[in-house]
Design an enzyme around this catalytic site. Structure first.
Site, PDB file in Angstrom:
ATOM      1  CB  SER A  93      -0.953   0.015   1.201  1.00 42.18           C
ATOM      2  OG  SER A  93      -2.017  -0.885   0.986  1.00 42.18           O
ATOM      3  CE  LYS A  96      -4.739   1.661  -0.363  1.00 40.14           C
ATOM      4  NZ  LYS A  96      -4.005   0.402  -0.173  1.00 40.14           N
ATOM      5  CB  SER A 150      -4.114   1.288   4.097  1.00 41.95           C
ATOM      6  OG  SER A 150      -3.219   0.948   3.074  1.00 41.95           O
TER       7      SER A 150
END
Length: 325
Positions: A93, A96, A150
Site C-alpha cells: 500500500s 497509495k 489504507s
C-alpha cells in the site's frame, strides 16, 4: 509365517468381542472413528520476496528487522543510513502515495461524489472492506481513507473515476514515476494489492519527498482518525500507523503497507534531531517491527554514534521470483 500368525490371532481375539452386543460394537466404532480422524494439514509458510531472495540474512549496525532500509536528509539529500536500498521489491500500500499524487494533480473536484461498485472489490487477495458496494463518498473522503487507513476500495474507486478510467490512471502513475526519476518502479494498479507494484527504497524516498510538497497529502496521511457517515450508520476509521499519535514523534507524512509478498512496509517524513528526514523500511517480518525499526533509527540518530553517516554495503537488486502468495 509370523505375520500370518499375528493376523489369525487378531481375528480370534476379535470374535468374542463381536458377540457382546450392539452397544459395545457402537463404542468400538466411536473409538475407531476417533483413532482414524485425519490430522489437519497446515499451509506451507509463505515467504516475502525479500525472504525468498535472502535479504533477511543481511546484517546491519542497528540490527533492523526490515531487510531494506534508507534514511535520507530531506533538505540536503545526504544518505545517513542505507541497507539494500537498491533492491526492487513489492511495495504493497505504499503504492497509495503515488495514487494520491495522481489524484491531486488531476485537479478533479474533491467534493464530487463517487460510488463504490463491484469493480472495486478485491479479487487479487480477497481482502475485506468496510465500504460496501453502493457507498457514496466524496473524492476527498476516499482520498483520506486511502492514505490514512489504507482503504483498498477507496483507492481503486479513485483510479476508476479518473478520466479514461483505470488504464489511464495506471499510465499516469508510471508516467509520474518516470518524471521523478524512479527508474526501478512499476505500477499495475492503484491499491498495492498486486505484488507487481514494485519499487526500491531509493525510488520511494523520491516519492515521499514529492508527496510532502502537497499540504493536503501531509494532512490526510497523518490524520489520526476519520468519521464517515454511511446512510444511517457512522463508521470510524483510524490511522494504520500508531506513531502519528505518539507525542514523541513529529511526523509530516507517512504511509504503511502490507501484503505477504512485500512484508511490512513503512515510509515517513519526520523531524528528528533537528533534521527533516525521510525514512523507508521495506520487508519487515513482524507486525510491529517496522515501527520498532523507526524507533531504533531514532535512538541511533539521537546518540553520539550518528555523527557520521553509516552506509551499509547493499546487496544486488532483487527482482521478483515466482509468486509465493
Amino acid at each position: 509365517m509370523l505375520g500370518v500368525l499375528m493376523l489369525v490371532s487378531g481375528a480370534v481375539d476379535a470374535a468374542p468381542h463381536a458377540a457382546k452386543g450392539k452397544a459395545h460394537a457402537g463404542k468400538v466404532r466411536k473409538v475407531a472413528n476417533r483413532a482414524v480422524r485425519p490430522v489437519p494439514v497446515t499451509e506451507p509458510l509463505r515467504l516475502s520476496f525479500g525472504q525468498a531472495g535472502g535479504l533477511h540474512a543481511t546484517r546491519d549496525p542497528l540490527d533492523l528487522k526490515s531487510s531494506v532500509a534508507l534514511v535520507v536528509d530531506q533538505d540536503t539529500s545526504e544518505v545517513l543510513f542505507s541497507k539494500n536500498s537498491q533492491a526492487v521489491l513489492p511495495i504493497a500500500s505504499l503504492t497509495k502515495l503515488m495514487t494520491a499524487i495522481v489524484v491531486v494533480e488531476s485537479r478533479a473536484p474533491m467534493d464530487e461524489m463517487l460510488q463504490v461498485t463491484e469493480e472495486d472489490i478485491d479479487t487479487e487477495k480477497g481482502s475485506r472492506s468496510r465500504l460496501v458496494v453502493g457507498t457514496e463518498l466524496s473524492r476527498g473522503e476516499l482520498l483520506h481513507l486511502a492514505l490514512m487507513s489504507s482503504e483498498n476500495r477507496a483507492a481503486h474507486a479513485l483510479g476508476r473515476h479518473y478520466p479514461g478510467g483505470l488504464p489511464a490512471f495506471v499510465a499516469a502513475m508510471n508516467r509520474k514515476a518516470s518524471t521523478l526519476g524512479m527508474s526501478s518502479t512499476r505500477y499495475v494498479e492503484p491499491t498495492g494489492l498486486s505484488s507487481d507494484n514494485q519499487s526500491s527504497a531509493s525510488d520511494l524516498a523520491r516519492l515521499v519527498k514529492t508527496a510532502y510538497n502537497f499540504p493536503l497529502l501531509r494532512q490526510l496521511s497523518t490524520s489520526p482518525e476519520l468519521e464517515v457517515a454511511l446512510g444511517h450508520r457512522t463508521l470510524q476509521f483510524h490511522n494504520t500507523n500508531k506513531l502519528v499519535t505518539n507525542p514523541t514523534w513529529e511526523i509530516g507524512l507517512q504511509k504503511t503497507g502490507y501484503i505477504v509478498e512485500a512484508g511490512r512496509c513503512l515510509v515517513m517524513q519526520a523531524r528528528l534531531s533537528g533534521r527533516h528526514l525521510i525514512m523507508v523500511f521495506l520487508d519487515s517480518a513482524g507486525k510491529y517491527s517496522r515501527l520498532g525499526d523507526a524507533e531504533r533509527v531514532r535512538r541511533w540518530l539521537e546518540s553520539s554514534d550518528a555523527v557520521r553517516p553509516v552506509q551499509h554495503v547493499p546487496s544486488p537488486p532483487v527482482r521478483s521470483p515466482a509468486s509465493v502468495s
